[in-house]
Write an enzyme that holds these catalytic residues in place. Sequence first.
Site, PDB file in Angstrom:
ATOM      1  N   GLY A   1       0.249   2.819  -3.451  1.00  0.00           N
ATOM      2  CA  GLY A   1      -1.044   3.431  -3.741  1.00  0.00           C
ATOM      3  C   GLY A   1      -0.874   4.275  -4.993  1.00  0.00           C
TER       4      GLY A   1
ATOM      5  N   SER B   1       6.170  -0.061  -4.085  1.00  0.00           N
ATOM      6  CA  SER B   1       5.378   0.436  -5.204  1.00  0.00           C
ATOM      7  C   SER B   1       5.481   1.971  -5.331  1.00  0.00           C
ATOM      8  CB  SER B   1       3.930  -0.053  -5.036  1.00  0.00           C
ATOM      9  OG  SER B   1       3.198   0.127  -6.210  1.00  0.00           O
ATOM     10  N   ALA B   2       4.444   2.730  -5.033  1.00  0.00           N
ATOM     11  CA  ALA B   2       4.532   4.197  -5.113  1.00  0.00           C
ATOM     12  C   ALA B   2       5.655   4.724  -4.218  1.00  0.00           C
ATOM     13  CB  ALA B   2       3.200   4.835  -4.725  1.00  0.00           C
TER      14      ALA B   2
ATOM     15  N   HIS C   1       6.259  -3.055 -10.422  1.00  0.00           N
ATOM     16  CA  HIS C   1       5.208  -3.891 -11.036  1.00  0.00           C
ATOM     17  C   HIS C   1       5.503  -4.139 -12.524  1.00  0.00           C
ATOM     18  CE1 HIS C   1       2.286  -3.482  -7.650  1.00  0.00           C
ATOM     19  NE2 HIS C   1       2.679  -2.237  -7.571  1.00  0.00           N
TER      20      HIS C   1
ATOM     21  N   GLU D   1       7.191  -7.882 -10.265  1.00  0.00           N
ATOM     22  CA  GLU D   1       6.594  -8.156  -8.954  1.00  0.00           C
ATOM     23  C   GLU D   1       7.361  -9.297  -8.286  1.00  0.00           C
ATOM     24  OE1 GLU D   1       2.350  -8.633  -9.274  1.00  0.00           O
ATOM     25  OE2 GLU D   1       2.077  -6.478  -9.571  1.00  0.00           O
TER      26      GLU D   1
END
Lengths: 235, 235
Positions: free
Chosen positions: B88, B120-121, B157, B192
Amino acid sequence: MTLRLLLLSNSTEHGKGYLDHAMPAVLDFLGPVRQLLFVPFALRDRDAYTARVRSRFAKEGIDVRGVRPEGSEAAVVEAAEALFVGGGNTFRLLDTLQRTGLLEALRRRARRGVPYLGASAGTNVAAPTIKTTNDMPIVQPASFAALDLVPFQINPHYVDPDPSSRHMGETREERLREFLEDNDAVVVALREGAWLRVEGRRATLGGSRGARIFRRGRDPEEVSPGAALDALLTD
Amino acid sequence: MTLRLLLLSNSTEHGKGYLDHAMPAVLDFLGPVRQLLFVPFALRDRDAYTARVRSRFAKEGIDVRGVRPEGSEAAVVEAAEALFVGGGNTFRLLDTLQRTGLLEALRRRARRGVPYLGASAGTNVAAPTIKTTNDMPIVQPASFAALDLVPFQINPHYVDPDPSSRHMGETREERLREFLEDNDAVVVALREGAWLRVEGRRATLGGSRGARIFRRGRDPEEVSPGAALDALLTD
């Protein structure tokens, strides 16, 4: 005492030279100005950056002086005929402005009506905060609070969602919606080629390709080049 | 006392369901674990986020409990069998972890060998700082300092420069080079589909599409899936 701003989304358009796409608008904005004070803090090599800007404006008969990152330069800002804050990394730019105290000097001069030209990161810092920058947070400024020359946030280099993309990182629109979840503010998202000109209580969208305005709880509003955006100044 | 991390670049691959592309690696990493403590702070709607993660892991016979953003939840973190920090907005995630004191609780448990899964985050915050996140700074955390579970920065990413692009914003490579101008640190940029697994002193690149490692003053190094990256843990 009239606020005068020209806020460019980007300093360079694909396939063109530095500032070429916006130079007619820049010259119209600067009018009789023949001396520009340049703030090169968004790039690491400030001297090379200043030299590039000087050489571009020399073609237009405008002399450029670069500001050094020192508190003593507040006097130079105080005496400036016009200000130009260049693009690069917004966090580095704001951090340097805060550390040197030049943030206050720039804010004071711009609020007194000294013409303020910004591009990309230089446009981001004209907003209340840098919370809608696209840049990587490579340095930590003491605060995200910026020049606060306009009462809305700006997102430069705005890109529309690409339906053919397979990349799963957030689109720009998703990022701005996330911003609105945590902040109740207006965001003017300027596509590349677009700019915003503010003269006192009048704001006009210039350039090509237009802008989108994001507000909490509403669909984004498409705005075309030439549109009057005065209402945003009093929101 | 052995560090155990699985750090995913992304939680969803284009065209696939949530976590599907990485689930075999996640299950191999979790081994006998049947209870996962989920940190949903990177998204605004934490309950919906937790429900989505719970439903995905229910298919694998793993029970998920979500952490609430309250200091009293430190006891819940303390008792967790395994940790999952979801993706997020990295600034929102870190800000919430700092305000609640759960940053310290997570760091302590992960350093004691409790399996830590990040996406991700959640992968960004496993690094010393969040200075190499791609996210928009929609909230201002007190500090960019994060969990510091590995001695290098991570960029999830990661996207290679697109030579056909007409967009003039910085490429990811340019952003990471700017980071290195101001910070002397190693950056592991995970495309990714890629992930990093750490088991004590061993680090292995998993998944597809590989990674690039950025270091100050050197050309980026291309790393293929399966590569041993143990040296990065002692750099």
